[in-house]
Design a protein around this motif. Sequence first.
Motif, mmCIF file in Angstrom:
data_model
loop_
_atom_site.group_PDB
_atom_site.id
_atom_site.type_symbol
_atom_site.label_atom_id
_atom_site.label_comp_id
_atom_site.label_asym_id
_atom_site.label_seq_id
_atom_site.Cartn_x
_atom_site.Cartn_y
_atom_site.Cartn_z
ATOM 1 N N VAL A 371 0.847 -1.195 0.000
ATOM 2 C CA VAL A 371 0.000 0.000 0.000
ATOM 3 C C VAL A 371 0.880 1.240 0.000
ATOM 4 O O VAL A 371 2.079 1.181 0.270
ATOM 5 N N SER A 372 0.288 2.395 -0.285
ATOM 6 C CA SER A 372 1.050 3.629 -0.426
ATOM 7 C C SER A 372 1.587 4.119 0.923
ATOM 8 O O SER A 372 1.117 3.706 1.990
ATOM 9 N N VAL A 373 2.555 5.033 0.845
ATOM 10 C CA VAL A 373 3.115 5.651 2.054
ATOM 11 C C VAL A 373 2.009 6.355 2.834
ATOM 12 O O VAL A 373 1.949 6.287 4.069
ATOM 13 N N GLY A 374 1.111 7.013 2.104
ATOM 14 C CA GLY A 374 0.007 7.719 2.762
ATOM 15 C C GLY A 374 -0.887 6.780 3.556
ATOM 16 O O GLY A 374 -1.286 7.083 4.687
ATOM 17 N N GLU A 375 -1.189 5.611 2.970
ATOM 18 C CA GLU A 375 -2.034 4.649 3.672
ATOM 19 C C GLU A 375 -1.331 4.067 4.894
ATOM 20 O O GLU A 375 -1.952 3.886 5.950
ATOM 21 N N LEU A 376 -0.029 3.772 4.739
ATOM 22 C CA LEU A 376 0.730 3.253 5.879
ATOM 23 C C LEU A 376 0.789 4.272 7.011
ATOM 24 O O LEU A 376 0.610 3.942 8.183
ATOM 25 N N THR A 377 1.021 5.532 6.625
ATOM 26 C CA THR A 377 1.100 6.591 7.634
ATOM 27 C C THR A 377 -0.227 6.727 8.366
ATOM 28 O O THR A 377 -0.272 6.818 9.607
ATOM 29 N N LYS A 378 -1.325 6.736 7.614
ATOM 30 C CA LYS A 378 -2.653 6.861 8.218
ATOM 31 C C LYS A 378 -2.912 5.699 9.173
ATOM 32 O O LYS A 378 -3.444 5.880 10.278
ATOM 33 N N PHE A 379 -2.482 4.497 8.769
ATOM 34 C CA PHE A 379 -2.714 3.316 9.594
ATOM 35 C C PHE A 379 -1.960 3.405 10.922
ATOM 36 O O PHE A 379 -2.541 3.175 11.989
ATOM 37 N N VAL A 380 -0.662 3.723 10.872
ATOM 38 C CA VAL A 380 0.112 3.745 12.119
ATOM 39 C C VAL A 380 -0.290 4.926 13.006
ATOM 40 O O VAL A 380 -0.208 4.844 14.236
ATOM 41 N N ARG A 381 -0.770 6.000 12.380
ATOM 42 C CA ARG A 381 -1.256 7.129 13.182
ATOM 43 C C ARG A 381 -2.501 6.719 13.963
ATOM 44 O O ARG A 381 -2.670 7.089 15.127
ATOM 45 N N GLU A 382 -3.344 5.931 13.314
ATOM 46 C CA GLU A 382 -4.610 5.541 13.948
ATOM 47 C C GLU A 382 -4.444 4.405 14.936
ATOM 48 O O GLU A 382 -5.042 4.418 16.016
ATOM 49 N N THR A 383 -3.610 3.422 14.578
ATOM 50 C CA THR A 383 -3.529 2.221 15.418
ATOM 51 C C THR A 383 -2.418 2.268 16.461
ATOM 52 O O THR A 383 -2.547 1.675 17.529
ATOM 53 N N GLN A 384 -1.308 2.957 16.150
ATOM 54 C CA GLN A 384 -0.183 3.022 17.086
ATOM 55 C C GLN A 384 -0.051 4.404 17.722
ATOM 56 O O GLN A 384 0.834 4.617 18.549
ATOM 57 N N HIS A 385 -0.926 5.309 17.293
ATOM 58 C CA HIS A 385 -0.857 6.692 17.781
ATOM 59 C C HIS A 385 0.543 7.260 17.575
ATOM 60 O O HIS A 385 1.065 7.979 18.436
ATOM 61 N N MET A 386 1.126 6.916 16.415
ATOM 62 C CA MET A 386 2.467 7.397 16.118
ATOM 63 C C MET A 386 2.479 8.916 16.048
ATOM 64 O O MET A 386 1.630 9.538 15.412
ATOM 65 N N ARG A 387 3.441 9.492 16.733
ATOM 66 C CA ARG A 387 3.622 10.931 16.706
ATOM 67 C C ARG A 387 4.880 11.224 15.902
ATOM 68 O O ARG A 387 5.905 10.582 16.074
ATOM 69 N N THR A 388 4.800 12.203 15.030
ATOM 70 C CA THR A 388 5.917 12.501 14.137
ATOM 71 C C THR A 388 7.031 13.243 14.867
ATOM 72 O O THR A 388 6.847 13.746 15.985
ATOM 73 N N MET A 389 8.178 13.342 14.200
ATOM 74 C CA MET A 389 9.289 14.117 14.754
ATOM 75 C C MET A 389 8.873 15.574 14.960
ATOM 76 O O MET A 389 9.303 16.215 15.923
ATOM 77 N N LEU A 390 8.052 16.082 14.052
ATOM 78 C CA LEU A 390 7.573 17.456 14.196
ATOM 79 C C LEU A 390 6.772 17.614 15.487
ATOM 80 O O LEU A 390 6.952 18.576 16.241
ATOM 81 N N GLU A 391 5.894 16.649 15.762
ATOM 82 C CA GLU A 391 5.086 16.725 16.984
ATOM 83 C C GLU A 391 5.950 16.564 18.237
ATOM 84 O O GLU A 391 5.708 17.223 19.259
ATOM 85 N N ASP A 392 6.975 15.718 18.146
ATOM 86 C CA ASP A 392 7.918 15.599 19.261
ATOM 87 C C ASP A 392 8.631 16.937 19.471
ATOM 88 O O ASP A 392 8.852 17.377 20.601
ATOM 89 N N GLY A 393 8.967 17.589 18.354
ATOM 90 C CA GLY A 393 9.603 18.899 18.441
ATOM 91 C C GLY A 393 8.693 19.945 19.056
ATOM 92 O O GLY A 393 9.140 20.785 19.854
ATOM 93 N N GLN A 394 7.415 19.920 18.708
ATOM 94 C CA GLN A 394 6.452 20.848 19.311
ATOM 95 C C GLN A 394 6.436 20.685 20.828
ATOM 96 O O GLN A 394 6.455 21.671 21.572
ATOM 97 N N ASP A 395 6.423 19.431 21.290
ATOM 98 C CA ASP A 395 6.418 19.166 22.734
ATOM 99 C C ASP A 395 7.673 19.715 23.399
ATOM 100 O O ASP A 395 7.619 20.274 24.501
#
Length: 419
Positions: A371-395
């Motif tokens: 599946v596409s990068v977009g679909e993989l990203t959406k999946f891990v965001r929803e199921t693993q609550h993955m937070r990006t480096m940008l969000e880690d930087g915001q924190d």
Amino acid sequence: MTQARGGPQPFRLIIREAGVTREMGGELTQAVAETDFLLRKALDLSASDVHLQPERNRMLVRYRIDGIMHTVGQLSMDVVPNIMARLKLAAGMHIDERREAQDGRLDMEYGSRKLSARVSVLPGLNGEKMVMRILDPVGAKVELTKLGMPDDVRTKWENAVKSAYGMVLVTGPTGSGKTSTLYASLNILDREKRNIVTVEDPVEYEFSDHILQVQVTERMTFPRVMRSFLRQDPDAMLVGEMRDPESLGIGIQASLTGHLVLSSLHTNNAIETIGRMMDMGGEPYLIASTLQGVMAQRLVRTICNNCKMPYRAPADELLEIGIDPASLQGRTLYYGKGCEMCRNTGFKGRVGLFEMVASTSQLRELIVRQVSVGELTKFVRETQHMRTMLEDGQDKVLAGVTTPREVFSAVYTTMAMGG
């Protein structure tokens, strides 16, 4: 570099010959004093690299500190040849060779510290440029808890590293702290009960015990060493970098046959690593079967605690990293005003920004389906609550650890690529 010399701690250059070390000799001339001083000063300032850069009629001395280059002085041209000769000799280079690039390694002692430096010499228009990457054995003892990983990310990463077999990858550009993460990961493994081997280019830090470390050379390439490793009964294998399809293929096969393989790749974010492995010839079903986890990371400078002050960040800097200025009511942000301790930069030290993807049965199915990068990203965001480096930087900005501009500079490529 004409500052007062001396200091409470003795400094010595060490020559290593056939496994035997001895102090480098020589009379105490100006060149010897200048050489010792520029290296000692680099260690005092916690520089990671020393650059001797030839320009017209002068030799600049530059240090990289917390990832940023600083010009700290220049050497007297009349002693430059002797300084270069001494450093070349210490690094095991040919001192009379000035037309070819050379690489070497020198050892030194500063007080009770034993350190090394990876040395590279490259002929240029105005003479030879020398760069020394300082390697401190303390780096091999770094702990995962000291890298700045959020607790949930560190837990997922430790679980992946403690797997009995499979591939665990850390990704990011050069200078993003991948080696520190890999070394810290080895430190959580039981070295006495497991046979651990590493192949690196170069070996940056030496482990004190129970780990065999192999330096890559023209004859001892990553694939060749990795094949030899598989005949050495390893439990865990650290491969400095998966550089080509052959290395990746051997790493995957080692994972399939019950070995733990830790390595690094150059990709913009964690999810893109999966596609990159496919581009390098990895079969989707084999990647799905072996991949235990992927960590992406960047480094940002941390605000100097000595001159840390509250301030109101410009709205455009906040918006650049996705923080709504209106949401900061009642919150205090900080910056470093600049002081002697931080060389008036406002920053002292660095910390990582991280994002982590752990392998699950559902994720493996999606990888096999390509599946596409977009679909993989959406999946891990929803199921693993993955937070990006940008969000880690915001924190980390909101926690007063770093500044919005630092985070933007570190993750801009990821944002620009749509990561």
